[in-house]
Write a protein that holds these residues in place. Structure first.
Motif, PDB file in Angstrom:
ATOM      1  N   THR A 113       0.860  -1.206   0.000  1.00  0.00           N
ATOM      2  CA  THR A 113       0.000   0.000   0.000  1.00  0.00           C
ATOM      3  C   THR A 113       0.880   1.233   0.000  1.00  0.00           C
ATOM      4  OG1 THR A 113      -0.118   0.001   2.401  1.00  0.00           O
ATOM      5  CG2 THR A 113      -1.893  -1.151   1.234  1.00  0.00           C
ATOM      6  N   LYS A 114       0.403   2.248  -0.716  1.00  0.00           N
ATOM      7  CA  LYS A 114       1.170   3.492  -0.793  1.00  0.00           C
ATOM      8  C   LYS A 114       0.851   4.350   0.430  1.00  0.00           C
ATOM      9  CE  LYS A 114       1.352   3.650  -5.771  1.00  0.00           C
ATOM     10  NZ  LYS A 114       1.110   4.428  -6.961  1.00  0.00           N
ATOM     11  N   PRO A 115       1.816   5.147   0.858  1.00  0.00           N
ATOM     12  CA  PRO A 115       1.529   6.059   1.961  1.00  0.00           C
ATOM     13  C   PRO A 115       0.549   7.140   1.507  1.00  0.00           C
ATOM     14  CG  PRO A 115       3.833   6.220   1.268  1.00  0.00           C
ATOM     15  CD  PRO A 115       3.173   5.193   0.410  1.00  0.00           C
ATOM     16  N   SER A 116      -0.139   7.741   2.476  1.00  0.00           N
ATOM     17  CA  SER A 116      -1.070   8.823   2.125  1.00  0.00           C
ATOM     18  C   SER A 116      -0.278  10.012   1.612  1.00  0.00           C
ATOM     19  CB  SER A 116      -1.931   9.215   3.324  1.00  0.00           C
ATOM     20  OG  SER A 116      -1.102   9.656   4.379  1.00  0.00           O
ATOM     21  N   SER A 117      -0.941  10.841   0.825  1.00  0.00           N
ATOM     22  CA  SER A 117      -0.235  11.984   0.238  1.00  0.00           C
ATOM     23  C   SER A 117       0.007  13.112   1.228  1.00  0.00           C
ATOM     24  CB  SER A 117      -1.010  12.514  -0.974  1.00  0.00           C
ATOM     25  OG  SER A 117      -2.312  12.861  -0.564  1.00  0.00           O
ATOM     26  N   GLU A 118      -0.884  13.263   2.202  1.00  0.00           N
ATOM     27  CA  GLU A 118      -0.705  14.326   3.186  1.00  0.00           C
ATOM     28  C   GLU A 118      -0.746  13.751   4.591  1.00  0.00           C
ATOM     29  OE1 GLU A 118      -3.360  17.584   2.662  1.00  0.00           O
ATOM     30  OE2 GLU A 118      -3.275  17.414   0.485  1.00  0.00           O
ATOM     31  N   SER A 129      -1.768  13.466   8.509  1.00  0.00           N
ATOM     32  CA  SER A 129      -3.014  13.755   9.214  1.00  0.00           C
ATOM     33  C   SER A 129      -2.829  14.999  10.075  1.00  0.00           C
ATOM     34  CB  SER A 129      -3.459  12.582  10.057  1.00  0.00           C
ATOM     35  OG  SER A 129      -2.424  12.237  10.948  1.00  0.00           O
TER      36      SER A 129
END
Length: 127
Positions: free
Chosen positions: A111-116, A118
């Protein structure tokens, strides 16, 4: 385990033949041990003693010149794995070689990390 056939005869007379018979099951494995409490066997130093073992109508062992004991394995020839009085040799295979180093990196995480990031840290881990 208990002996199948155990003969304790004490002191044997010189120039005398002794015979001991025991019918044992065919296709069985037996250990024959002859003991001499004086430690010089039954041949050669004092006298001309000897023994022979017949199994399935075939002489499978004989002797007379030994120290305190002589042992023979009888009837085990067709067994697999083989039976031996000697310990097996050291393992024949060497340990595997050290890990190898690859110039190619391993595959990426699934899975790719989130773009921004939290805004605030969460109390529970995200899935």
């Amino acid at each position: 385990s208990e002996p199948v056939f155990d003969v304790k005869v004490g002191t044997l007379e010189s120039d005398t033949n002794y015979s001991f018979e025991k019918c044992v099951p065919k296709n069985s494995c037996f250990l024959f041990t002859i003991l001499d409490s004086f430690g010089d066997g039954i041949c050669c130093d004092v006298g001309k003693g000897s023994y022979s073992i017949t199994y399935d109508s075939i002489e499978v062992a004989s002797g007379g010149e030994f120290g305190s004991s002589a042992t023979h394995i009888i009837g085990c020839e067709s067994w697999s794995p083989s039976v031996s009085l000697q310990p097996s040799p050291s393992p024949s295979t060497k340990p595997s070689s050290l890990p190898t180093i690859s110039k190619t990196p391993s595959s990426s995480p699934s899975t790719k990390p989130s773009s921004e990031p939290s805004s605030e840290p969460s109390s529970e881990p995200s899935s």
